[in-house]
Design a protein around this motif. Structure first.
Motif, PDB file in Angstrom:
ATOM      1  N   ARG A 202      15.922  -6.489  21.618  1.00 57.74           N
ATOM      2  CA  ARG A 202      14.860  -7.421  21.279  1.00 57.74           C
ATOM      3  C   ARG A 202      15.514  -8.899  21.380  1.00 57.74           C
ATOM      4  N   SER A 203      16.702  -8.866  20.700  1.00 61.70           N
ATOM      5  CA  SER A 203      17.447 -10.333  20.936  1.00 61.70           C
ATOM      6  C   SER A 203      17.375 -10.739  22.305  1.00 61.70           C
ATOM      7  N   TYR A 204      17.896  -9.683  23.118  1.00 63.74           N
ATOM      8  CA  TYR A 204      18.296  -9.909  24.919  1.00 63.74           C
ATOM      9  C   TYR A 204      16.624 -10.502  25.204  1.00 63.74           C
ATOM     10  N   GLN A 205      15.638  -9.738  24.702  1.00 62.57           N
ATOM     11  CA  GLN A 205      14.433 -10.057  25.400  1.00 62.57           C
ATOM     12  C   GLN A 205      14.260 -11.526  25.131  1.00 62.57           C
ATOM     13  N   SER A 206      14.249 -11.969  23.720  1.00 59.37           N
ATOM     14  CA  SER A 206      13.821 -13.122  23.259  1.00 59.37           C
ATOM     15  C   SER A 206      14.752 -14.236  24.141  1.00 59.37           C
ATOM     16  N   ARG A 207      16.149 -14.009  24.285  1.00 62.96           N
ATOM     17  CA  ARG A 207      16.963 -14.965  24.938  1.00 62.96           C
ATOM     18  C   ARG A 207      16.593 -14.968  26.405  1.00 62.96           C
ATOM     19  N   VAL A 208      16.305 -14.005  26.994  1.00 60.94           N
ATOM     20  CA  VAL A 208      15.875 -13.993  28.408  1.00 60.94           C
ATOM     21  C   VAL A 208      14.459 -14.868  28.612  1.00 60.94           C
ATOM     22  N   LEU A 209      13.602 -14.557  27.758  1.00 64.15           N
ATOM     23  CA  LEU A 209      12.297 -15.171  28.003  1.00 64.15           C
ATOM     24  C   LEU A 209      12.406 -16.797  27.574  1.00 64.15           C
ATOM     25  N   ALA A 210      13.186 -17.052  26.644  1.00 65.63           N
ATOM     26  CA  ALA A 210      13.433 -18.483  26.378  1.00 65.63           C
ATOM     27  C   ALA A 210      14.239 -19.250  27.100  1.00 65.63           C
ATOM     28  N   ASP A 211      14.865 -18.432  28.324  1.00 65.60           N
ATOM     29  CA  ASP A 211      15.587 -19.005  29.078  1.00 65.60           C
ATOM     30  C   ASP A 211      14.940 -20.178  30.257  1.00 65.60           C
ATOM     31  N   ASP A 212      15.214 -21.472  30.023  1.00 65.45           N
ATOM     32  CA  ASP A 212      14.310 -22.321  30.651  1.00 65.45           C
ATOM     33  C   ASP A 212      15.041 -22.628  32.205  1.00 65.45           C
ATOM     34  N   GLY A 213      16.217 -22.338  32.228  1.00 63.57           N
ATOM     35  CA  GLY A 213      16.964 -22.231  33.604  1.00 63.57           C
ATOM     36  C   GLY A 213      16.204 -21.463  34.825  1.00 63.57           C
ATOM     37  N   PHE A 214      15.469 -20.713  34.516  1.00 66.60           N
ATOM     38  CA  PHE A 214      14.772 -19.960  35.550  1.00 66.60           C
ATOM     39  C   PHE A 214      13.266 -19.358  35.173  1.00 66.60           C
ATOM     40  N   PRO A 215      12.725 -19.271  36.041  1.00 71.97           N
ATOM     41  CA  PRO A 215      11.232 -18.597  35.727  1.00 71.97           C
ATOM     42  C   PRO A 215      11.434 -17.259  35.097  1.00 71.97           C
ATOM     43  N   ALA A 216      10.991 -16.966  34.024  1.00 74.40           N
ATOM     44  CA  ALA A 216      11.191 -15.923  33.309  1.00 74.40           C
ATOM     45  C   ALA A 216      10.482 -14.683  34.338  1.00 74.40           C
ATOM     46  N   ASN A 217      11.071 -14.094  35.141  1.00 75.45           N
ATOM     47  CA  ASN A 217      10.508 -13.176  35.999  1.00 75.45           C
ATOM     48  C   ASN A 217      11.189 -12.022  36.171  1.00 75.45           C
ATOM     49  N   ASP A 218      10.736 -10.759  35.636  1.00 76.24           N
ATOM     50  CA  ASP A 218      11.622  -9.459  35.821  1.00 76.24           C
ATOM     51  C   ASP A 218      12.366  -9.312  37.116  1.00 76.24           C
ATOM     52  N   SER A 219      11.686  -9.411  38.296  1.00 74.71           N
ATOM     53  CA  SER A 219      12.099  -9.006  39.503  1.00 74.71           C
ATOM     54  C   SER A 219      13.451 -10.066  39.940  1.00 74.71           C
ATOM     55  N   GLN A 220      13.039 -11.223  39.712  1.00 74.66           N
ATOM     56  CA  GLN A 220      14.130 -12.343  39.975  1.00 74.66           C
ATOM     57  C   GLN A 220      15.460 -11.992  39.110  1.00 74.66           C
ATOM     58  N   ARG A 221      15.281 -11.823  37.618  1.00 75.29           N
ATOM     59  CA  ARG A 221      16.202 -11.510  36.788  1.00 75.29           C
ATOM     60  C   ARG A 221      17.085 -10.047  37.618  1.00 75.29           C
ATOM     61  N   ARG A 222      16.460  -8.995  37.822  1.00 75.68           N
ATOM     62  CA  ARG A 222      16.697  -8.038  38.476  1.00 75.68           C
ATOM     63  C   ARG A 222      17.739  -8.237  39.434  1.00 75.68           C
ATOM     64  N   GLN A 223      17.280  -8.971  40.452  1.00 77.25           N
ATOM     65  CA  GLN A 223      17.861  -9.419  41.686  1.00 77.25           C
ATOM     66  C   GLN A 223      19.333 -10.121  41.417  1.00 77.25           C
ATOM     67  N   ARG A 224      19.202 -11.215  40.550  1.00 77.00           N
ATOM     68  CA  ARG A 224      20.206 -11.862  40.051  1.00 77.00           C
ATOM     69  C   ARG A 224      21.346 -10.907  39.404  1.00 77.00           C
ATOM     70  N   MET A 225      21.151 -10.157  38.719  1.00 75.89           N
ATOM     71  CA  MET A 225      21.886  -8.907  38.046  1.00 75.89           C
ATOM     72  C   MET A 225      22.772  -8.245  38.909  1.00 75.89           C
ATOM     73  N   ASN A 226      21.775  -7.609  39.778  1.00 73.96           N
ATOM     74  CA  ASN A 226      22.258  -6.661  40.740  1.00 73.96           C
ATOM     75  C   ASN A 226      23.359  -7.409  41.816  1.00 73.96           C
ATOM     76  N   ALA A 227      23.116  -8.883  41.954  1.00 71.62           N
ATOM     77  CA  ALA A 227      24.227  -9.397  42.707  1.00 71.62           C
ATOM     78  C   ALA A 227      25.449  -9.495  42.084  1.00 71.62           C
ATOM     79  N   VAL A 228      25.593  -9.432  40.873  1.00 73.56           N
ATOM     80  CA  VAL A 228      26.988  -9.418  40.317  1.00 73.56           C
ATOM     81  C   VAL A 228      27.513  -8.194  39.477  1.00 73.56           C
ATOM     82  N   ASN A 229      26.452  -7.156  39.177  1.00 77.07           N
ATOM     83  CA  ASN A 229      26.602  -5.944  38.585  1.00 77.07           C
ATOM     84  C   ASN A 229      26.581  -4.828  39.752  1.00 77.07           C
ATOM     85  N   PRO A 230      27.934  -4.258  40.021  1.00 75.05           N
ATOM     86  CA  PRO A 230      27.857  -3.422  41.198  1.00 75.05           C
ATOM     87  C   PRO A 230      27.113  -2.104  40.912  1.00 75.05           C
ATOM     88  N   LYS A 231      26.717  -1.395  42.007  1.00 73.24           N
ATOM     89  CA  LYS A 231      26.188  -0.166  41.660  1.00 73.24           C
ATOM     90  C   LYS A 231      27.298   0.793  42.102  1.00 73.24           C
TER      91      LYS A 231
END
Ligand code: AMP
Ligand code: MG
Length: 542
Positions: A449-478
């Motif tokens: 829940r803290s993570y969610q509110s932090r992400v949704l309040a992040d004004d540096g990015f449009p809060a969009n799940d798919s963009q967040r996923r893309q960004r995270m997957n570019a630095v978190n290896p599978k």
């Protein structure tokens, strides 16, 4: 043979050579290196090669696997222009000054110069005795060579600064090793890896001359290093400019920066070097000397793969940033005779601390998909995450990939997080079902829940799940070189089947991409591998 490669051997040209040409173990004074040829082997056999490294050095990939190149990379022949040598260096091992170490089983073949004027040193590891072999045999076994070959390339593709590996060949020789130093030596297959880097100069190269109060050779080495590897520090002043204290301090500061960046990358991908002695620290901030390294499976800051370090755990995962700093201080001490004052070098250390902190923050923000790190909120968010990851045994790599998949919604329409759904996403990361207790679930949901509110309040990015996923997957290896995967590749290779080495090399070329059909290489460590030697425990024996 030339293989269409051109050599320009700056190190052997610039540094004083050891006048003794016979190959026996000794202390070598006032010399940067000793000329020594690889020891011929009986039956070289190609196992694997990296086409990317071939391209890097301007080697036509048609040569990979050829009999001609195999002979050279096993140590049986030299290409025109090569000038083989072993370097003289010292080092602090496990915190203690160890005196002269040197390339005991590494033989540098020479520096390839490419069309764009880049220099790449080719170095064989495991090619026989050198004057620096001390009491050992100068050889390497297949298991450690597979690990070095694969990890060098995997790290590169992950975006971690590292020395590279051109090839892995079997020698046809048997090598005697007591893998766990427990009185059970066995014959293993001998192998040679050809490593490639702009330079293999280590902190220990400087330390050895400082320890012997040989300021003259120290100055020569520093001049060579700056002219060859840090020429931008002389820009404006011309290539013949004097290399004085200011330039040397500037070089040190740059080493502090690149070392900080390297260690932050290690922390990002969960890499534990295992033997961060000063002889294993590159002056270029490259990960060097893959020995008993390992990858965090469950997030455990105290973990070290190195059984030799099991007591003190000096080189455990979370201690790596401090150890890098300790090593930089050792390098600074070696440079004092040339810089004359301590202050400029202390400034370098301060730069390390600052740079590490800054990079670590932006790295953690990246892993969580945040536009930037805000200490006010994120110190607490990250701290509680790192605690949570230890509350139940949690696979670090899988956790961050799965976290990216959890939908958080938008500020206007936040998703109502539900335990079952969250657990469903993260269960793959949990090693022990029983540890997912009610208390853990509570902590997990609080954090989510803290993570969610932090992400949704992040004004540096449009809060969009798919963009967040893309960004995270570019630095978190599978895909990372999980300890047990390397071991399975070794087991197969030992039986003559090198297909898994090639398959792993291929998967690890694209560590951030979902690769359909390759999911098994992204799975968490199976239970059989939890305590199996080679999978979770490694010694320095290699
Ligand atoms: P490492 O812990 O692998 O960084 O090695 C420390 C020192 O021991 C270096 O000087 C190596 O060259 C040397 N060394 C390690 N293994 C061998 C070996 N099998 N033969 C000769 N020297 C070795
Ligand atoms: Mg080493």
């Amino acid at each position: 043979m030339t293989f269409d490669l051109t050599f320009d051997n700056r190190f052997t040209r610039d540094l004083p050579a050891d006048p003794e040409s016979r190959n026996f173990t000794r202390q070598v004074h006032q010399a940067g290196f000793s000329r020594v040829k690889p020891t011929p082997v009986s039956a070289p056999k190609w196992v694997a090669g990296s086409k990317e490294v071939a391209e890097l050095i301007g080697l036509d990939s048609k040569w990979l696997g050829s009999a001609e190149l195999t002979e050279v990379l096993a140590g049986n022949a030299l290409a025109d222009g090569m000038d083989p040598f072993a370097m003289c260096y010292g080092g602090h091992q496990f915190g203690n000054w160890a005196g002269q170490l040197g390339d005991g089983r590494a033989i540098n073949l020479g520096e390839v110069v490419t069309a764009d004027e880049k220099h790449w040193t080719l170095q064989l590891k495991g090619a026989g005795l050198t004057p620096y072999s001390r009491t050992a045999d100068g050889l390497a076994v297949l298991r450690s060579s597979v690990r070095e070959f694969l990890c060098s390339e995997a790290m590169h593709h992950l975006g971690v600064p590292t020395t590279r590996a051109l090839s892995l060949v079997l020698t046809g020789e048997k090598v005697l090793r007591d893998m766990f130093y427990d009185g059970h030596p066995e014959h293993e297959l001998g192998a040679v890896v050809c490593r490639v880097a702009p330079s293999f100069i280590r902190f220990g190269n400087f330390e050895i001359f400082a320890s012997r109060e040989d300021t003259e050779t120290l100055q020569t080495l520093v001049e060579h290093t700056i002219r060859s590897e840090f020429p931008h520090l002389l820009s404006g002043a011309g290539p013949d400019a004097e290399v004085g204290p200011d330039v040397i301090a500037a070089m040190f500061e740059e080493v502090c920066r690149t070392t900080a960046e390297m260690v932050v990358h290690w922390m990002r991908v969960g890499f534990v070097h295992g033997v961060m002695n000063t002889d294993n620290m590159s002056i270029l901030g490259l990960t060097i000397d893959y020995g008993p390294y390992g990858w965090l499976e469950d997030y455990d800051p105290d973990w070290t793969p190195n059984t030799t370090d099991a007591q003190g755990r000096r080189y455990r995962y979370a201690h790596q940033p401090q150890i890098a700093q300790w090593n930089l201080v050792a390098l600074a001490n070696a440079l004092v005779p040339l810089v004359k004052e301590a202050e400029p070098l202390q400034r370098g250390i301060a730069v390390y601390v600052e740079e590490f902190q800054k990079s670590w923050h932006s790295m953690m923000a990246g892993k969580l998909g945040l536009s930037k790190y805000e200490s006010e909120t994120d110190d607490e968010l990250v701290d509680s995450l790192l605690t949570l990851l230890q509350l139940a045994e949690t696979d670090m790599t899988i956790f961050y990939r799965r976290l990216a998949d959890i939908e958080l919604g938008t500020q206007e329409q936040p998703v109502a997080l539900e335990l079952a759904a969250v657990l469903n996403h993260l269960s793959e990361a949990h090693y022990v079902a029983d540890e997912v207790t009610e208390e853990y679930q509570q902590a997990l949901m609080d954090w989510m829940r803290s993570y969610q509110s932090r992400v949704l309040a992040d004004d540096g990015f449009p809060a969009n799940d798919s963009q967040r996923r893309q960004r995270m997957n570019a630095v978190n290896p599978k895909y990372v070189l999980r300890n047990y995967l390397a071991q399975l590749a070794i087991d197969a290779c030992d039986k003559g089947d090198d297909s898994m080495v090639s398959e792993l090399l291929d998967v690890l070329r694209r560590p951030y991409e979902d690769q359909p059909g390759k999911e098994r290489f992204a799975e968490k460590r199976p239970e059989w591998a939890r305590h199996r030697p080679g999978c979770s425990m490694l010694s320095c024996s290699s």
